[in-house]
Design a protein around this motif. Structure first.
Motif, PDB file in Angstrom:
ATOM      1  N   GLY A   1      26.528  29.104  81.250  1.00  0.00           N
ATOM      2  CA  GLY A   1      27.396  30.258  81.262  1.00  0.00           C
ATOM      3  C   GLY A   1      27.677  30.688  80.349  1.00  0.00           C
ATOM      4  N   ASP A   2      28.811  31.420  80.093  1.00  0.00           N
ATOM      5  CA  ASP A   2      29.194  32.176  78.971  1.00  0.00           C
ATOM      6  C   ASP A   2      29.279  31.273  77.828  1.00  0.00           C
ATOM      7  OD1 ASP A   2      29.282  34.421  80.291  1.00  0.00           O
ATOM      8  OD2 ASP A   2      31.447  34.594  80.603  1.00  0.00           O
ATOM      9  N   MET A   3      29.608  30.094  77.970  1.00  0.00           N
ATOM     10  CA  MET A   3      29.933  29.045  76.854  1.00  0.00           C
ATOM     11  C   MET A   3      28.640  28.356  76.650  1.00  0.00           C
ATOM     12  SD  MET A   3      33.081  29.408  76.027  1.00  0.00           S
ATOM     13  CE  MET A   3      33.755  28.156  75.237  1.00  0.00           C
ATOM     14  N   GLY A   4      27.444  28.514  76.850  1.00  0.00           N
ATOM     15  CA  GLY A   4      26.086  28.003  76.501  1.00  0.00           C
ATOM     16  C   GLY A   4      25.658  27.322  77.553  1.00  0.00           C
ATOM     17  N   GLY A   5      24.794  26.455  77.325  1.00  0.00           N
ATOM     18  CA  GLY A   5      24.246  25.599  78.294  1.00  0.00           C
ATOM     19  C   GLY A   5      23.613  24.249  77.726  1.00  0.00           C
ATOM     20  N   ASN A   6      23.574  23.295  78.480  1.00  0.00           N
ATOM     21  CA  ASN A   6      22.950  21.971  78.322  1.00  0.00           C
ATOM     22  C   ASN A   6      22.340  21.354  79.655  1.00  0.00           C
ATOM     23  OD1 ASN A   6      25.708  21.410  76.470  1.00  0.00           O
ATOM     24  ND2 ASN A   6      23.709  21.361  75.458  1.00  0.00           N
ATOM     25  N   LEU A   7      21.361  20.589  79.311  1.00  0.00           N
ATOM     26  CA  LEU A   7      20.462  19.771  80.461  1.00  0.00           C
ATOM     27  C   LEU A   7      20.731  18.350  80.086  1.00  0.00           C
ATOM     28  CD1 LEU A   7      19.175  19.716  83.069  1.00  0.00           C
ATOM     29  CD2 LEU A   7      17.046  19.891  81.744  1.00  0.00           C
ATOM     30  N   PHE A   8      21.447  17.584  80.840  1.00  0.00           N
ATOM     31  CA  PHE A   8      21.678  16.177  80.526  1.00  0.00           C
ATOM     32  C   PHE A   8      20.522  15.217  81.672  1.00  0.00           C
ATOM     33  CE2 PHE A   8      25.445  18.174  79.498  1.00  0.00           C
ATOM     34  CZ  PHE A   8      25.622  17.535  78.069  1.00  0.00           C
ATOM     35  N   SER A   9      20.225  14.081  80.961  1.00  0.00           N
ATOM     36  CA  SER A   9      19.525  13.453  82.166  1.00  0.00           C
ATOM     37  C   SER A   9      19.798  11.818  81.456  1.00  0.00           C
ATOM     38  CB  SER A   9      17.892  13.441  81.836  1.00  0.00           C
ATOM     39  OG  SER A   9      17.313  12.661  82.789  1.00  0.00           O
TER      40      SER A   9
ATOM     41  N   GLU B   1      23.656  12.031  73.249  1.00  0.00           N
ATOM     42  CA  GLU B   1      22.498  11.271  73.293  1.00  0.00           C
ATOM     43  C   GLU B   1      21.679  11.495  74.740  1.00  0.00           C
ATOM     44  OE1 GLU B   1      23.714   7.085  72.781  1.00  0.00           O
ATOM     45  OE2 GLU B   1      24.430   7.378  71.045  1.00  0.00           O
ATOM     46  N   LYS B   2      22.239  11.856  75.669  1.00  0.00           N
ATOM     47  CA  LYS B   2      21.383  12.110  76.741  1.00  0.00           C
ATOM     48  C   LYS B   2      21.089  13.641  77.114  1.00  0.00           C
ATOM     49  CE  LYS B   2      22.709   7.799  77.146  1.00  0.00           C
ATOM     50  NZ  LYS B   2      21.818   7.082  76.295  1.00  0.00           N
ATOM     51  N   LEU B   3      21.493  14.547  76.101  1.00  0.00           N
ATOM     52  CA  LEU B   3      20.864  15.802  76.176  1.00  0.00           C
ATOM     53  C   LEU B   3      19.388  15.790  76.095  1.00  0.00           C
ATOM     54  CD1 LEU B   3      23.163  17.680  73.648  1.00  0.00           C
ATOM     55  CD2 LEU B   3      22.488  18.338  76.138  1.00  0.00           C
ATOM     56  N   VAL B   4      18.805  16.553  76.932  1.00  0.00           N
ATOM     57  CA  VAL B   4      17.463  16.990  76.983  1.00  0.00           C
ATOM     58  C   VAL B   4      17.107  18.163  76.661  1.00  0.00           C
ATOM     59  CG1 VAL B   4      16.750  14.791  78.390  1.00  0.00           C
ATOM     60  CG2 VAL B   4      17.149  16.994  79.525  1.00  0.00           C
ATOM     61  N   CYS B   5      17.779  19.012  76.789  1.00  0.00           N
ATOM     62  CA  CYS B   5      17.734  20.606  76.358  1.00  0.00           C
ATOM     63  C   CYS B   5      19.258  21.172  76.263  1.00  0.00           C
ATOM     64  CB  CYS B   5      16.851  21.100  77.750  1.00  0.00           C
ATOM     65  SG  CYS B   5      16.825  23.052  77.437  1.00  0.00           S
ATOM     66  N   GLN B   6      19.096  22.221  75.358  1.00  0.00           N
ATOM     67  CA  GLN B   6      20.312  22.843  75.170  1.00  0.00           C
ATOM     68  C   GLN B   6      20.130  24.413  74.813  1.00  0.00           C
ATOM     69  OE1 GLN B   6      22.212  20.942  71.876  1.00  0.00           O
ATOM     70  NE2 GLN B   6      20.677  21.467  70.332  1.00  0.00           N
ATOM     71  N   GLY B   7      20.983  25.166  75.220  1.00  0.00           N
ATOM     72  CA  GLY B   7      20.839  26.579  75.116  1.00  0.00           C
ATOM     73  C   GLY B   7      20.363  26.825  73.465  1.00  0.00           C
ATOM     74  N   GLU B   8      19.807  27.907  73.431  1.00  0.00           N
ATOM     75  CA  GLU B   8      19.079  28.495  72.134  1.00  0.00           C
ATOM     76  C   GLU B   8      20.330  29.134  71.209  1.00  0.00           C
ATOM     77  OE1 GLU B   8      17.864  33.133  72.859  1.00  0.00           O
ATOM     78  OE2 GLU B   8      16.601  31.490  73.987  1.00  0.00           O
ATOM     79  N   ARG B   9      21.541  29.499  71.759  1.00  0.00           N
ATOM     80  CA  ARG B   9      22.422  30.284  71.221  1.00  0.00           C
ATOM     81  C   ARG B   9      23.175  29.181  70.151  1.00  0.00           C
ATOM     82  NH1 ARG B   9      26.257  33.577  73.792  1.00  0.00           N
ATOM     83  NH2 ARG B   9      25.599  32.185  75.658  1.00  0.00           N
ATOM     84  N   ASP B  10      23.654  28.163  70.774  1.00  0.00           N
ATOM     85  CA  ASP B  10      24.503  27.040  70.247  1.00  0.00           C
ATOM     86  C   ASP B  10      24.068  25.774  70.628  1.00  0.00           C
ATOM     87  OD1 ASP B  10      27.535  26.782  72.253  1.00  0.00           O
ATOM     88  OD2 ASP B  10      25.386  27.312  72.905  1.00  0.00           O
ATOM     89  N   GLY B  11      24.146  24.909  69.597  1.00  0.00           N
ATOM     90  CA  GLY B  11      23.875  23.385  70.125  1.00  0.00           C
ATOM     91  C   GLY B  11      25.179  22.518  70.323  1.00  0.00           C
ATOM     92  N   ALA B  12      24.893  21.069  70.274  1.00  0.00           N
ATOM     93  CA  ALA B  12      26.190  20.328  70.377  1.00  0.00           C
ATOM     94  C   ALA B  12      26.877  19.981  69.030  1.00  0.00           C
ATOM     95  CB  ALA B  12      25.630  19.032  70.865  1.00  0.00           C
ATOM     96  N   THR B  13      26.264  20.302  67.937  1.00  0.00           N
ATOM     97  CA  THR B  13      26.753  19.939  66.662  1.00  0.00           C
ATOM     98  C   THR B  13      26.500  21.359  65.733  1.00  0.00           C
ATOM     99  OG1 THR B  13      24.949  18.905  65.733  1.00  0.00           O
ATOM    100  CG2 THR B  13      26.677  17.474  67.039  1.00  0.00           C
ATOM    101  N   GLU B  14      27.373  21.295  64.588  1.00  0.00           N
ATOM    102  CA  GLU B  14      27.279  22.361  63.475  1.00  0.00           C
ATOM    103  C   GLU B  14      27.681  21.454  62.258  1.00  0.00           C
ATOM    104  OE1 GLU B  14      29.953  25.408  64.712  1.00  0.00           O
ATOM    105  OE2 GLU B  14      31.700  24.183  64.451  1.00  0.00           O
ATOM    106  N   PHE B  15      27.587  22.179  61.271  1.00  0.00           N
ATOM    107  CA  PHE B  15      27.793  21.649  59.880  1.00  0.00           C
ATOM    108  C   PHE B  15      29.163  21.615  59.766  1.00  0.00           C
ATOM    109  CE2 PHE B  15      28.535  22.597  55.374  1.00  0.00           C
ATOM    110  CZ  PHE B  15      27.761  21.312  54.741  1.00  0.00           C
TER     111      PHE B  15
ATOM    112  N   THR C   1      30.344  21.206  68.359  1.00  0.00           N
ATOM    113  CA  THR C   1      30.788  22.549  68.534  1.00  0.00           C
ATOM    114  C   THR C   1      31.901  22.674  69.415  1.00  0.00           C
ATOM    115  OG1 THR C   1      29.285  23.198  70.241  1.00  0.00           O
ATOM    116  CG2 THR C   1      28.491  23.522  68.181  1.00  0.00           C
ATOM    117  N   LEU C   2      32.744  23.652  69.329  1.00  0.00           N
ATOM    118  CA  LEU C   2      33.769  24.006  70.451  1.00  0.00           C
ATOM    119  C   LEU C   2      33.140  24.253  71.656  1.00  0.00           C
ATOM    120  CD1 LEU C   2      36.808  24.919  71.218  1.00  0.00           C
ATOM    121  CD2 LEU C   2      36.124  27.202  70.661  1.00  0.00           C
ATOM    122  N   HIS C   3      31.845  24.841  71.742  1.00  0.00           N
ATOM    123  CA  HIS C   3      31.426  25.394  73.065  1.00  0.00           C
ATOM    124  C   HIS C   3      30.974  23.981  73.628  1.00  0.00           C
ATOM    125  CE1 HIS C   3      30.716  29.686  71.905  1.00  0.00           C
ATOM    126  NE2 HIS C   3      31.858  29.480  72.223  1.00  0.00           N
ATOM    127  N   TYR C   4      30.487  22.911  72.969  1.00  0.00           N
ATOM    128  CA  TYR C   4      29.869  21.822  73.661  1.00  0.00           C
ATOM    129  C   TYR C   4      30.866  20.996  74.151  1.00  0.00           C
ATOM    130  CZ  TYR C   4      27.827  17.107  73.819  1.00  0.00           C
ATOM    131  OH  TYR C   4      27.621  15.888  74.211  1.00  0.00           O
TER     132      TYR C   4
END
Length: 161
Positions: free
Chosen positions: A9-17, A44-58, A137-140
Motif C-alpha cells: 500500500g501507500d506505506m510500502g510493501g513486504n512479503l513474509f514467509s 528475519e522472515k522477510l523474503v521480499c520488500q518494496g523497492e522504495r523503502d526497506g525495513a531498516t535505515e542508517f 524505518t517508520l514505514h516498516y
C-alpha cells in the motif's frame, strides 16, 4: 496464502514467509492489551520488500553514541596516563573533524569509512563491525502494526460469527 503473508500500500510493501499459518505467527493479543510486535524477529522472515523503502535505515544517533563512547574512554585513559589537556583536546578534535564532521555533511558512508580508517597517535576505532548502526524505518513499523491490527480485526469478525 499458506506459508506467506504480503502487505502492500501507500506505506510500502513486504512479503513474509515462516509458517503455514502466518496469522498465527503474527498474532498478538490485543484483547488483553498485549499488542507487542516483534520487528527484529519478523524482519528475519522477510523474503521480499518494496523497492522504495526497506525495513531498516542508517541510524546516525547510534554512530554518534558509539563514537562518543570510544572518545570518552580515550579521554579517561589519556588522563590516567598523564597525557596533557592539549593532547586530549587534539584527539577530541581529530575525532570531531575527521569522523563526525562526515555525518554533519550528510555522508553516512563517508563517516563509516572515516571511522574505520581513523588513527590518531595509536587511538583507533576497533570492532565497529560489532555494532548495529541501523534502526527500523517508520514505514516498516507501521506495516508490522498494521498486520497485527488486521489479524485482530479478522479474529474479532470470526468470533462474532
Amino acid at each position: 496464502w499458506p506459508g506467506h503473508l504480503a502487505i502492500t500500500g501507500d506505506m510500502g510493501g513486504n512479503l513474509f514467509s515462516r509458517t503455514k499459518d502466518m496469522f498465527g505467527f503474527f498474532r498478538t493479543d490485543f484483547w488483553r492489551g498485549d499488542c507487542t510486535i516483534n520487528p527484529s524477529y519478523w524482519r528475519e522472515k522477510l523474503v521480499c520488500q518494496g523497492e522504495r523503502d526497506g525495513a531498516t535505515e542508517f541510524d546516525e544517533a547510534a554512530v554518534r553514541r558509539v563514537i562518543g563512547g570510544y572518545r570518552i574512554r580515550w579521554m579517561r585513559d589519556m588522563k590516567m596516563d598523564g597525557k596533557s589537556k592539549e593532547d586530549r583536546c587534539e584527539l577530541w578534535d581529530a575525532v570531531e573533524n575527521d569522523v563526525l564532521a562526515e555525518l554533519d555533511d550528510g555522508q553516512p558512508d563517508a563517516a563509516m569509512i572515516a571511522a574505520n580508517e581513523f588513527e590518531h597517535r595509536g587511538y583507533y576505532f576497533n570492532d565497529l563491525f560489532d555494532h548495529d548502526f541501523t534502526k527500523f524505518t517508520l514505514h516498516y513499523i507501521w506495516r508490522c502494526r498494521a498486520i497485527a491490527w488486521g489479524i485482530e480485526q479478522y479474529d474479532a469478525l470470526k468470533a462474532e460469527q
